[in-house]
Design an enzyme around this catalytic site. Structure first.
Site, PDB file in Angstrom:
ATOM      1  N   ASP A  84      -8.327  39.524  42.736  1.00 20.72           N
ATOM      2  CA  ASP A  84      -8.293  40.072  44.101  1.00 20.72           C
ATOM      3  C   ASP A  84      -7.970  41.563  44.139  1.00 20.72           C
ATOM      4  O   ASP A  84      -7.237  42.073  43.288  1.00 20.72           O
ATOM      5  CB  ASP A  84      -7.235  39.301  44.902  1.00 20.72           C
ATOM      6  CG  ASP A  84      -7.426  39.433  46.397  1.00 20.72           C
ATOM      7  OD1 ASP A  84      -8.582  39.422  46.860  1.00 20.72           O
ATOM      8  OD2 ASP A  84      -6.410  39.527  47.112  1.00 20.72           O
ATOM      9  N   HIS A  85      -8.520  42.235  45.137  1.00 23.12           N
ATOM     10  CA  HIS A  85      -8.243  43.654  45.395  1.00 23.12           C
ATOM     11  C   HIS A  85      -8.351  44.497  44.122  1.00 23.12           C
ATOM     12  O   HIS A  85      -7.412  45.186  43.721  1.00 23.12           O
ATOM     13  CB  HIS A  85      -6.867  43.834  46.042  1.00 23.12           C
ATOM     14  CG  HIS A  85      -6.880  43.583  47.521  1.00 23.12           C
ATOM     15  ND1 HIS A  85      -7.506  44.432  48.405  1.00 23.12           N
ATOM     16  CD2 HIS A  85      -6.367  42.576  48.253  1.00 23.12           C
ATOM     17  CE1 HIS A  85      -7.371  43.950  49.634  1.00 23.12           C
ATOM     18  NE2 HIS A  85      -6.692  42.815  49.558  1.00 23.12           N
ATOM     19  N   HIS A 211      -7.740  38.470  55.478  1.00 21.03           N
ATOM     20  CA  HIS A 211      -6.613  38.921  54.663  1.00 21.03           C
ATOM     21  C   HIS A 211      -5.369  39.007  55.555  1.00 21.03           C
ATOM     22  O   HIS A 211      -5.463  39.086  56.770  1.00 21.03           O
ATOM     23  CB  HIS A 211      -6.905  40.295  54.073  1.00 21.03           C
ATOM     24  CG  HIS A 211      -7.872  40.258  52.929  1.00 21.03           C
ATOM     25  ND1 HIS A 211      -7.713  41.029  51.793  1.00 21.03           N
ATOM     26  CD2 HIS A 211      -8.999  39.541  52.720  1.00 21.03           C
ATOM     27  CE1 HIS A 211      -8.698  40.798  50.956  1.00 21.03           C
ATOM     28  NE2 HIS A 211      -9.499  39.900  51.500  1.00 21.03           N
ATOM     29  N   SER A 214      -0.514  35.543  56.129  1.00 20.26           N
ATOM     30  CA  SER A 214       0.898  35.159  56.192  1.00 20.26           C
ATOM     31  C   SER A 214       1.513  35.488  57.541  1.00 20.26           C
ATOM     32  O   SER A 214       2.452  34.821  57.977  1.00 20.26           O
ATOM     33  CB  SER A 214       1.695  35.870  55.087  1.00 20.26           C
ATOM     34  OG  SER A 214       1.316  35.425  53.815  1.00 20.26           O
ATOM     35  N   VAL A 234      -3.444  34.117  51.609  1.00 17.92           N
ATOM     36  CA  VAL A 234      -2.013  33.997  51.877  1.00 17.92           C
ATOM     37  C   VAL A 234      -1.242  34.524  50.665  1.00 17.92           C
ATOM     38  O   VAL A 234      -1.465  34.058  49.544  1.00 17.92           O
ATOM     39  CB  VAL A 234      -1.612  32.529  52.138  1.00 17.92           C
ATOM     40  CG1 VAL A 234      -0.112  32.432  52.426  1.00 17.92           C
ATOM     41  CG2 VAL A 234      -2.417  31.943  53.295  1.00 17.92           C
TER      42      VAL A 234
END
Length: 283
Positions: A84-85, A211, A214, A234
């Site tokens: 990710d990212h 994204h 949370s 999350v």
């Protein structure tokens, strides 16, 4: 159980009109908690390792990827592995050999034209090596104190026409969009723009990714999925649960020095959080 590709999990969610949750891995306890939570919920999930997490582990992808993949394979749940990212092209290029089925290319700090060129180049690499590729248009808020002009900062929204053009120009398989969430929220107070999600779903021919989930309340997540969101990321919620459990254990037992005494309740708290998020997804 063998790893399941992110593509397969996302395609299944799209076909079912549901969503699939992706949880961030930082430590081995995170991976174990995600697997345990998915088993309890009886739902699939994606384990995500970010470039920041790789940096935390000394910049070495292989050890943390191997450990996470081993946890996933030992689980009875259907689990995928996602990188990710990712800012570094070299890290994207290392993903296939490390067992990842998907990556999120993060060229969002670059000017639009450079973002498109970098993303398209890495999409081409990814597709030639069997990777499902996610990207985003603009930066997502809250990462390492970045200023609030990011894609997921409050008030920032993705334009449907620009999103459609970006997908066409890059060939990405999924797009993270700005609809009101933000990274690193410790309170679940985000209000999403559901009308915009509908418009994006109608304009963009690939699955949409949320994204910063949370900070999104339960009913907002359910409504977002109904409106067209598919991959629900999350991260901070797991860290909040982890840290609260560690803090409580060390406060109650200040003489404890064995890390297993506080990591076990921290892992359990994260597993409960994972199961609760998975329960939000339509069957």
């Amino acid at each position: 159980m063998p790893l399941v590709s992110t593509r397969e999990l996302v395609d299944e969610a799209v076909a079912a009109g549901s969503g699939v949750a992706a949880f961030n891995v930082i430590t081995l306890e995170h991976a174990e908690a995600i697997a345990a939570g998915a088993e309890r919920a009886g739902r699939p999930a994606i384990l995500q390792i970010s470039e920041n997490a790789v940096a935390f582990h000394g910049g070495r992808l292989a050890p943390v990827a191997a450990a996470t993949a081993a946890v996933a394979r030992a689980s009875g749940a259907r689990l995928g592995l996602h990188l990710d990212h990712v800012v570094s092209p070299a890290l994207v290029e290392a993903a296939p050999a490390a067992g990842f089925g998907s990556v999120m290319v993060d060229a969002s700090k670059l000017p639009y034209g450079q973002n498109v060129a970098r993303t398209a180049e890495l999409v081409d690499f990814g597709h030639r090596h069997g990777l499902w590729v996610e990207a985003e248009l603009g930066r997502v808020g809250g990462k390492d104190g970045e200023p609030p002009l990011d894609a997921h900062a409050p008030g920032v929204r993705t334009d449907p026409a620009e999103a459609a053009a970006y997908v066409a120009a890059t060939g990405v398989d999924a797009l993270a969009v700005a609809v009101g969430s933000s990274h690193a929220m410790t309170e679940r107070t985000a209000a999403l723009d559901h009308e915009l999600i509908h418009r994006l779903r109608a304009s963009v021919p690939v699955p949409l990714v949320l994204h910063g989930s949370s900070g999104v309340p339960d009913d907002e997540i359910r409504a977002a999925i109904a409106a067209g969101m598919v991959k629900i990321n999350v991260g901070t919620a797991l860290n909040t649960a982890f840290t609260a459990a560690v803090r409580a254990e060390l406060t109650a037992r200040p003489d404890v020095v064995d890390p297993r005494k506080y990591l076990a309740p921290a892992r359990e708290a994260m597993a409960t959080t994972v199961a609760e998020f998975l329960a939000l997804l339509p069957a």
